[in-house]
Design a protein around this motif. Structure first.
Motif, PDB file in Angstrom:
ATOM      1  N   LEU A  50      43.187 -59.321  41.373  1.00 41.25           N
ATOM      2  CA  LEU A  50      42.791 -58.961  42.740  1.00 41.25           C
ATOM      3  C   LEU A  50      41.371 -58.395  42.763  1.00 41.25           C
ATOM      4  N   LYS A  51      41.044 -57.586  41.762  1.00 42.42           N
ATOM      5  CA  LYS A  51      39.691 -57.047  41.673  1.00 42.42           C
ATOM      6  C   LYS A  51      38.672 -58.160  41.430  1.00 42.42           C
ATOM      7  N   GLN A  52      39.044 -59.123  40.589  1.00 36.71           N
ATOM      8  CA  GLN A  52      38.164 -60.262  40.335  1.00 36.71           C
ATOM      9  C   GLN A  52      37.951 -61.082  41.607  1.00 36.71           C
ATOM     10  N   ILE A  53      39.029 -61.284  42.355  1.00 42.32           N
ATOM     11  CA  ILE A  53      38.938 -62.067  43.593  1.00 42.32           C
ATOM     12  C   ILE A  53      38.013 -61.377  44.591  1.00 42.32           C
ATOM     13  N   ASP A  54      38.156 -60.059  44.744  1.00 39.49           N
ATOM     14  CA  ASP A  54      37.294 -59.319  45.667  1.00 39.49           C
ATOM     15  C   ASP A  54      35.820 -59.469  45.281  1.00 39.49           C
ATOM     16  N   ALA A  55      35.552 -59.400  43.978  1.00 45.19           N
ATOM     17  CA  ALA A  55      34.171 -59.547  43.505  1.00 45.19           C
ATOM     18  C   ALA A  55      33.646 -60.961  43.771  1.00 45.19           C
ATOM     19  N   GLN A  56      34.488 -61.968  43.557  1.00 44.96           N
ATOM     20  CA  GLN A  56      34.073 -63.354  43.791  1.00 44.96           C
ATOM     21  C   GLN A  56      33.858 -63.630  45.280  1.00 44.96           C
ATOM     22  N   ILE A  57      34.718 -63.071  46.109  1.00 42.91           N
ATOM     23  CA  ILE A  57      34.551 -63.234  47.559  1.00 42.91           C
ATOM     24  C   ILE A  57      33.218 -62.636  47.995  1.00 42.91           C
ATOM     25  N   GLN A  58      32.891 -61.455  47.474  1.00 38.21           N
ATOM     26  CA  GLN A  58      31.629 -60.811  47.823  1.00 38.21           C
ATOM     27  C   GLN A  58      30.438 -61.638  47.361  1.00 38.21           C
ATOM     28  N   GLN A  59      30.552 -62.260  46.188  1.00 39.51           N
ATOM     29  CA  GLN A  59      29.475 -63.115  45.686  1.00 39.51           C
ATOM     30  C   GLN A  59      29.239 -64.295  46.617  1.00 39.51           C
ATOM     31  N   HIS A  60      30.322 -64.936  47.061  1.00 39.19           N
ATOM     32  CA  HIS A  60      30.177 -66.070  47.982  1.00 39.19           C
ATOM     33  C   HIS A  60      29.617 -65.604  49.324  1.00 39.19           C
ATOM     34  N   GLN A  61      30.044 -64.432  49.775  1.00 36.96           N
ATOM     35  CA  GLN A  61      29.530 -63.915  51.041  1.00 36.96           C
ATOM     36  C   GLN A  61      28.046 -63.585  50.937  1.00 36.96           C
ATOM     37  N   ASP A  62      27.632 -63.058  49.789  1.00 39.08           N
ATOM     38  CA  ASP A  62      26.205 -62.781  49.573  1.00 39.08           C
ATOM     39  C   ASP A  62      25.394 -64.077  49.596  1.00 39.08           C
ATOM     40  N   LYS A  63      25.968 -65.151  49.029  1.00 40.05           N
ATOM     41  CA  LYS A  63      25.280 -66.449  49.059  1.00 40.05           C
ATOM     42  C   LYS A  63      25.147 -66.949  50.495  1.00 40.05           C
ATOM     43  N   ILE A  64      26.198 -66.762  51.280  1.00 41.89           N
ATOM     44  CA  ILE A  64      26.152 -67.177  52.687  1.00 41.89           C
ATOM     45  C   ILE A  64      25.059 -66.422  53.426  1.00 41.89           C
ATOM     46  N   ASP A  65      24.984 -65.109  53.192  1.00 41.47           N
ATOM     47  CA  ASP A  65      23.943 -64.307  53.844  1.00 41.47           C
ATOM     48  C   ASP A  65      22.547 -64.776  53.432  1.00 41.47           C
ATOM     49  N   THR A  66      22.380 -65.086  52.146  1.00 40.31           N
ATOM     50  CA  THR A  66      21.084 -65.558  51.649  1.00 40.31           C
ATOM     51  C   THR A  66      20.722 -66.905  52.258  1.00 40.31           C
ATOM     52  N   LEU A  67      21.693 -67.813  52.321  1.00 40.23           N
ATOM     53  CA  LEU A  67      21.451 -69.128  52.919  1.00 40.23           C
ATOM     54  C   LEU A  67      21.120 -69.005  54.401  1.00 40.23           C
ATOM     55  N   SER A  68      21.784 -68.100  55.094  1.00 43.72           N
ATOM     56  CA  SER A  68      21.525 -67.900  56.526  1.00 43.72           C
ATOM     57  C   SER A  68      20.098 -67.407  56.750  1.00 43.72           C
ATOM     58  N   VAL A  69      19.659 -66.480  55.911  1.00 39.17           N
ATOM     59  CA  VAL A  69      18.290 -65.958  56.025  1.00 39.17           C
ATOM     60  C   VAL A  69      17.275 -67.066  55.754  1.00 39.17           C
ATOM     61  N   LYS A  70      17.520 -67.861  54.717  1.00 39.08           N
ATOM     62  CA  LYS A  70      16.603 -68.962  54.393  1.00 39.08           C
ATOM     63  C   LYS A  70      16.530 -69.971  55.536  1.00 39.08           C
ATOM     64  N   MET A  71      17.686 -70.307  56.103  1.00 37.68           N
ATOM     65  CA  MET A  71      17.717 -71.256  57.216  1.00 37.68           C
ATOM     66  C   MET A  71      16.894 -70.739  58.390  1.00 37.68           C
ATOM     67  N   ASN A  72      17.065 -69.468  58.711  1.00 38.30           N
ATOM     68  CA  ASN A  72      16.317 -68.878  59.823  1.00 38.30           C
ATOM     69  C   ASN A  72      14.816 -68.919  59.566  1.00 38.30           C
ATOM     70  N   LYS A  73      14.416 -68.603  58.332  1.00 37.03           N
ATOM     71  CA  LYS A  73      12.991 -68.588  58.001  1.00 37.03           C
ATOM     72  C   LYS A  73      12.375 -69.985  58.095  1.00 37.03           C
ATOM     73  N   ILE A  74      13.086 -70.977  57.560  1.00 40.38           N
ATOM     74  CA  ILE A  74      12.557 -72.346  57.575  1.00 40.38           C
ATOM     75  C   ILE A  74      12.422 -72.860  58.998  1.00 40.38           C
ATOM     76  N   ILE A  75      13.451 -72.647  59.799  1.00 39.56           N
ATOM     77  CA  ILE A  75      13.408 -73.139  61.192  1.00 39.56           C
ATOM     78  C   ILE A  75      12.360 -72.380  61.989  1.00 39.56           C
ATOM     79  N   ALA A  76      12.227 -71.082  61.752  1.00 38.46           N
ATOM     80  CA  ALA A  76      11.194 -70.303  62.457  1.00 38.46           C
ATOM     81  C   ALA A  76       9.796 -70.807  62.104  1.00 38.46           C
ATOM     82  N   ALA A  77       9.579 -71.143  60.827  1.00 36.41           N
ATOM     83  CA  ALA A  77       8.280 -71.674  60.404  1.00 36.41           C
ATOM     84  C   ALA A  77       8.003 -73.026  61.061  1.00 36.41           C
ATOM     85  N   LEU A  78       9.036 -73.854  61.187  1.00 38.59           N
ATOM     86  CA  LEU A  78       8.875 -75.156  61.843  1.00 38.59           C
ATOM     87  C   LEU A  78       8.587 -74.985  63.329  1.00 38.59           C
TER      88      LEU A  78
END
Length: 230
Positions: A44-72
């Protein structure tokens, strides 16, 4: 009974000797205390850590998407009001749409992994709860559930606030693009710009749809957990 080559004395008496219990090995101790419960806790502890890792990736991808579209968008705003600039604007609008779609696929992949982990976590918790119910008092269960419910409600409010902000931003950007369309007179250059503006609207809508979906999926997971606690 003990056998000996020497006979017992005249004053011999029967003695009752208690059976000596062997000291349990570490493995036996683990099994007695529930080795499967320990494994479940670690997982369960491993799952919580993995979920957080995927959520951090989602947040990073969202920020990158916003930056690229804003630049365009900034590139598009710099185009001259002529046919060449209008054609360039269409190309930029297409890039915006492609960027939004590309990041949507990447974010969906992370969402899928989170859903899989949440499903595994739910299964493990159900098995754990069935064992804990026999030892946990109703009062302690009620306190734990109340605390978790309050936390869930706060998290849901936070995600809903982000959704509301995204919706406001999307409406403002779409309204600004609609104003640009209405200001264009009817000629071939402006017709080309109208096409690019329409594609920009699609890109903006797609971007915010992805961002809102990320938050809504979080709310859905929390709501499902809340129902299981009530």
């Amino acid at each position: 009974m003990e056998f000996s080559q020497f006979p017992c004395g005249e004053n011999a008496e029967f003695i009752v000797v208690k059976e000596q219990k062997s000291v349990p090995t570490p493995k036996v101790i683990l099994e007695a205390t529930g080795e499967s419960d320990i494994d479940s806790y670690i997982r369960l502890k491993q799952i919580d850590a993995q979920i957080q890792q995927h959520q951090d990736k989602i947040d990073t991808l969202s920020v990158k998407m916003n930056k690229i579209i804003a630049a365009l968008v900034n590139q598009s705003d710099a185009q001259l009001n002529n046919l060449s600039g209008a054609k360039k604007d269409i190309a930029i609008a297409n890039q915006m749409t492609n960027a939004s779609q590309r990041f949507t696929v990447l974010i969906e992949r992370e969402q899928h992994d989170i859903d899989r982990l949440v499903s595994e976590k739910k299964h493990l918790k159900e098995n754990q709860n069935s064992d804990v119910k026999s030892t946990q008092t109703p009062q302690s269960k009620g306190i734990d559930s109340f605390i978790r419910l309050q936390t869930i409600k706060r998290e849901m409010q936070r995600h809903q606030a982000k959704i509301n902000t995204y919706q406001i931003n999307m409406n403002q950007q779409i309204s600004a693009l609609e104003d640009e369309v209405s200001e264009q007179p009817t000629n071939i250059t402006d017709a080309t710009y109208d096409d690019s503006l329409s594609r920009k609207m699609e890109a903006v809508t797609s971007k915010y749809h992805t961002l809102i979906d990320v938050e809504q999926r979080q709310i859905d997971r929390l709501h499902s957990e809340m129902i299981s606690l009530q």
